[in-house]
Motif scaffolding. Structure first.
Motif, PDB file in Angstrom:
ATOM      1  N   GLN A  80       0.849  -1.192   0.000  1.00  0.00           N
ATOM      2  CA  GLN A  80       0.000   0.000   0.000  1.00  0.00           C
ATOM      3  C   GLN A  80       0.891   1.250   0.000  1.00  0.00           C
ATOM      4  N   PRO A  81       1.329   1.691  -1.184  1.00  0.00           N
ATOM      5  CA  PRO A  81       2.258   2.822  -1.253  1.00  0.00           C
ATOM      6  C   PRO A  81       1.620   4.180  -1.001  1.00  0.00           C
ATOM      7  N   ARG A  82       0.285   4.255  -1.050  1.00  0.00           N
ATOM      8  CA  ARG A  82      -0.384   5.551  -0.864  1.00  0.00           C
ATOM      9  C   ARG A  82      -1.493   5.431   0.181  1.00  0.00           C
ATOM     10  N   PRO A  83      -1.130   5.217   1.428  1.00  0.00           N
ATOM     11  CA  PRO A  83      -2.164   5.039   2.454  1.00  0.00           C
ATOM     12  C   PRO A  83      -3.038   6.274   2.621  1.00  0.00           C
ATOM     13  N   ARG A  84      -4.334   6.003   2.738  1.00  0.00           N
ATOM     14  CA  ARG A  84      -5.346   7.033   3.002  1.00  0.00           C
ATOM     15  C   ARG A  84      -5.390   8.129   1.938  1.00  0.00           C
ATOM     16  N   SER A  85      -4.991   7.809   0.729  1.00  0.00           N
ATOM     17  CA  SER A  85      -4.973   8.820  -0.331  1.00  0.00           C
ATOM     18  C   SER A  85      -6.335   9.003  -0.996  1.00  0.00           C
ATOM     19  N   ARG A  86      -7.225   8.043  -0.832  1.00  0.00           N
ATOM     20  CA  ARG A  86      -8.545   8.146  -1.453  1.00  0.00           C
ATOM     21  C   ARG A  86      -9.570   8.559  -0.406  1.00  0.00           C
ATOM     22  N   LYS A  87     -10.182   9.704  -0.617  1.00  0.00           N
ATOM     23  CA  LYS A  87     -11.185  10.213   0.316  1.00  0.00           C
ATOM     24  C   LYS A  87     -12.554   9.651  -0.054  1.00  0.00           C
ATOM     25  N   LEU A  88     -13.218   9.088   0.928  1.00  0.00           N
ATOM     26  CA  LEU A  88     -14.488   8.420   0.680  1.00  0.00           C
ATOM     27  C   LEU A  88     -15.675   9.321   0.998  1.00  0.00           C
ATOM     28  N   SER A  89     -16.639   9.318   0.093  1.00  0.00           N
ATOM     29  CA  SER A  89     -17.924   9.939   0.385  1.00  0.00           C
ATOM     30  C   SER A  89     -18.721   8.963   1.250  1.00  0.00           C
ATOM     31  N   PRO A  90     -19.775   9.418   1.922  1.00  0.00           N
ATOM     32  CA  PRO A  90     -20.585   8.475   2.717  1.00  0.00           C
ATOM     33  C   PRO A  90     -21.092   7.275   1.911  1.00  0.00           C
ATOM     34  N   ARG A 117     -18.198   4.945   1.386  1.00  0.00           N
ATOM     35  CA  ARG A 117     -17.839   4.278   2.641  1.00  0.00           C
ATOM     36  C   ARG A 117     -18.761   3.080   2.889  1.00  0.00           C
ATOM     37  N   ALA A 118     -20.041   3.263   2.600  1.00  0.00           N
ATOM     38  CA  ALA A 118     -20.994   2.169   2.787  1.00  0.00           C
ATOM     39  C   ALA A 118     -20.701   1.013   1.842  1.00  0.00           C
ATOM     40  N   ARG A 119     -20.191   1.321   0.652  1.00  0.00           N
ATOM     41  CA  ARG A 119     -19.934   0.265  -0.336  1.00  0.00           C
ATOM     42  C   ARG A 119     -18.736  -0.610   0.027  1.00  0.00           C
ATOM     43  N   LEU A 120     -17.968  -0.229   1.031  1.00  0.00           N
ATOM     44  CA  LEU A 120     -16.828  -1.056   1.430  1.00  0.00           C
ATOM     45  C   LEU A 120     -17.268  -2.437   1.905  1.00  0.00           C
ATOM     46  N   THR A 121     -18.508  -2.554   2.357  1.00  0.00           N
ATOM     47  CA  THR A 121     -19.003  -3.850   2.831  1.00  0.00           C
ATOM     48  C   THR A 121     -20.059  -4.438   1.897  1.00  0.00           C
ATOM     49  N   ASP A 133      -9.555   6.589   3.373  1.00  0.00           N
ATOM     50  CA  ASP A 133      -9.606   7.171   4.722  1.00  0.00           C
ATOM     51  C   ASP A 133     -10.790   6.602   5.506  1.00  0.00           C
ATOM     52  N   TYR A 134     -10.985   5.284   5.385  1.00  0.00           N
ATOM     53  CA  TYR A 134     -12.166   4.645   5.971  1.00  0.00           C
ATOM     54  C   TYR A 134     -12.137   4.587   7.491  1.00  0.00           C
ATOM     55  N   ARG A 135     -10.955   4.681   8.091  1.00  0.00           N
ATOM     56  CA  ARG A 135     -10.859   4.496   9.540  1.00  0.00           C
ATOM     57  C   ARG A 135     -11.299   5.743  10.299  1.00  0.00           C
ATOM     58  N   ARG A 136     -12.095   5.507  11.329  1.00  0.00           N
ATOM     59  CA  ARG A 136     -12.490   6.533  12.284  1.00  0.00           C
ATOM     60  C   ARG A 136     -12.254   5.943  13.674  1.00  0.00           C
ATOM     61  N   PRO A 137     -10.998   6.000  14.165  1.00  0.00           N
ATOM     62  CA  PRO A 137     -10.658   5.303  15.413  1.00  0.00           C
ATOM     63  C   PRO A 137     -11.570   5.679  16.574  1.00  0.00           C
ATOM     64  N   ALA A 138     -11.928   4.658  17.332  1.00  0.00           N
ATOM     65  CA  ALA A 138     -12.769   4.841  18.513  1.00  0.00           C
ATOM     66  C   ALA A 138     -11.978   4.408  19.742  1.00  0.00           C
ATOM     67  N   ALA A 191     -17.314 -13.032  -6.921  1.00  0.00           N
ATOM     68  CA  ALA A 191     -17.698 -11.736  -6.366  1.00  0.00           C
ATOM     69  C   ALA A 191     -16.487 -10.989  -5.841  1.00  0.00           C
ATOM     70  N   LEU A 192     -16.585  -9.670  -5.925  1.00  0.00           N
ATOM     71  CA  LEU A 192     -15.628  -8.776  -5.277  1.00  0.00           C
ATOM     72  C   LEU A 192     -16.351  -8.172  -4.084  1.00  0.00           C
ATOM     73  N   LEU A 193     -15.845  -8.444  -2.890  1.00  0.00           N
ATOM     74  CA  LEU A 193     -16.518  -8.012  -1.664  1.00  0.00           C
ATOM     75  C   LEU A 193     -16.043  -6.615  -1.276  1.00  0.00           C
ATOM     76  N   GLY A 194     -16.710  -5.607  -1.816  1.00  0.00           N
ATOM     77  CA  GLY A 194     -16.307  -4.230  -1.558  1.00  0.00           C
ATOM     78  C   GLY A 194     -15.284  -3.766  -2.579  1.00  0.00           C
ATOM     79  N   GLU A 195     -15.251  -2.461  -2.827  1.00  0.00           N
ATOM     80  CA  GLU A 195     -14.362  -1.932  -3.861  1.00  0.00           C
ATOM     81  C   GLU A 195     -12.892  -2.175  -3.548  1.00  0.00           C
ATOM     82  N   HIS A 196     -12.558  -2.354  -2.276  1.00  0.00           N
ATOM     83  CA  HIS A 196     -11.169  -2.602  -1.888  1.00  0.00           C
ATOM     84  C   HIS A 196     -11.036  -3.938  -1.160  1.00  0.00           C
ATOM     85  N   GLY A 197     -11.967  -4.841  -1.434  1.00  0.00           N
ATOM     86  CA  GLY A 197     -11.983  -6.104  -0.717  1.00  0.00           C
ATOM     87  C   GLY A 197     -11.457  -7.263  -1.535  1.00  0.00           C
ATOM     88  N   PRO A 198     -11.703  -8.477  -1.061  1.00  0.00           N
ATOM     89  CA  PRO A 198     -11.186  -9.681  -1.713  1.00  0.00           C
ATOM     90  C   PRO A 198     -12.117 -10.204  -2.802  1.00  0.00           C
TER      91      PRO A 198
END
Length: 235
Positions: free
Chosen positions: A49-59, A62-66, A188-193, A127-134
């Protein structure tokens, strides 16, 4: 380990030769004088992952990740050849399907993977599970739903974790390259809690174990039916 040396050289850093690096703390201890930001970027690069958090997600993104980003029926050799040709440029497709099918040649080209899978498991769903998934190949809708659920659990847990927890889990994952967590880190999917770090490595392992279980079960069913057919007396 060549990718580690290359990633650190690209960042202008010496590679300490950890084989393999099992945690960010271990890399940090080996390079105590390196700035933390530079160190983490080099580790992400080595993880694919040479460009971490370089893609900004719209809401909605973000939902499509799953959600399913791609779904194809593979019901015949013609389907397998056609879909394999259409998706030949998908870098992780071959690696993901082959990672859980050790009976196939690990060097099978991407466009030939689906025909090879079909020959040993019969029809299924790609199937591709999410735009950045397996990428997964499942025999039934129920199998696909189980994999989607496990991937969703990983994404949700990782989205609440801090970078160090995600990096450590990605370092612990050796099933595919890049690891699922490294792929997600393109955004930038992470929102640490607050709270303890979730068991990310275990969640990613659970996903690949289920993918492997389903693939093995389909393969064994195919072998059993082939054996029954070859041993049946002539009528």
């Amino acid at each position: 380990m060549d990718r580690w040396a290359a990633a650190f050289a690209q960042a202008g850093l010496p590679w300490p030769g950890l084989i393999p690096p099992c945690s960010l703390a271990g890399v940090r201890a080996a390079l105590p004088d390196v700035q933390e930001t530079e160190l983490r970027r080099a580790v992400w690069t080595a993880l694919g992952q040479p460009r971490p958090r370089s893609r900004k997600l719209s809401p909605p993104a973000r939902a499509r990740l799953t959600h399913l980003a791609e779904l194809r029926d593979v019901f015949s050799p013609t389907d397998a050849v056609q879909v394999g040709a259409e998706l030949a440029g998908e870098g992780e497709l071959a690696a993901d399907l082959l990672a859980v099918r050790p009976w196939l040649d690990p060097d099978t080209p991407t466009r030939e993977v689906l025909p090879a899978v079909l020959r040993g498991e019969w029809s299924g769903l790609l199937a591709l599970l999410g735009e950045h998934g397996p990428w997964v190949y499942a025999a039934t809708v129920a199998d696909l739903q189980a994999l989607a659920r496990l991937n969703g659990e990983l994404v949700v847990a990782a989205s609440q974790a801090d970078e160090e927890a995600v990096l450590n889990a990605a370092l612990a994952s050796g099933r595919t390259f890049p690891a699922l967590l490294a792929r997600l880190e393109a955004t930038d999917y992470r929102r640490p809690a607050p709270g303890p770090a979730p068991p990310l490595a275990a969640l990613e392992t659970a996903f690949w174990q289920e993918a492997g279980r389903g693939a093995r079960a389909a393969y064994e069913r195919w072998r059993a039916r082939r054996h029954e057919g070859s041993s049946s007396p002539p009528r």
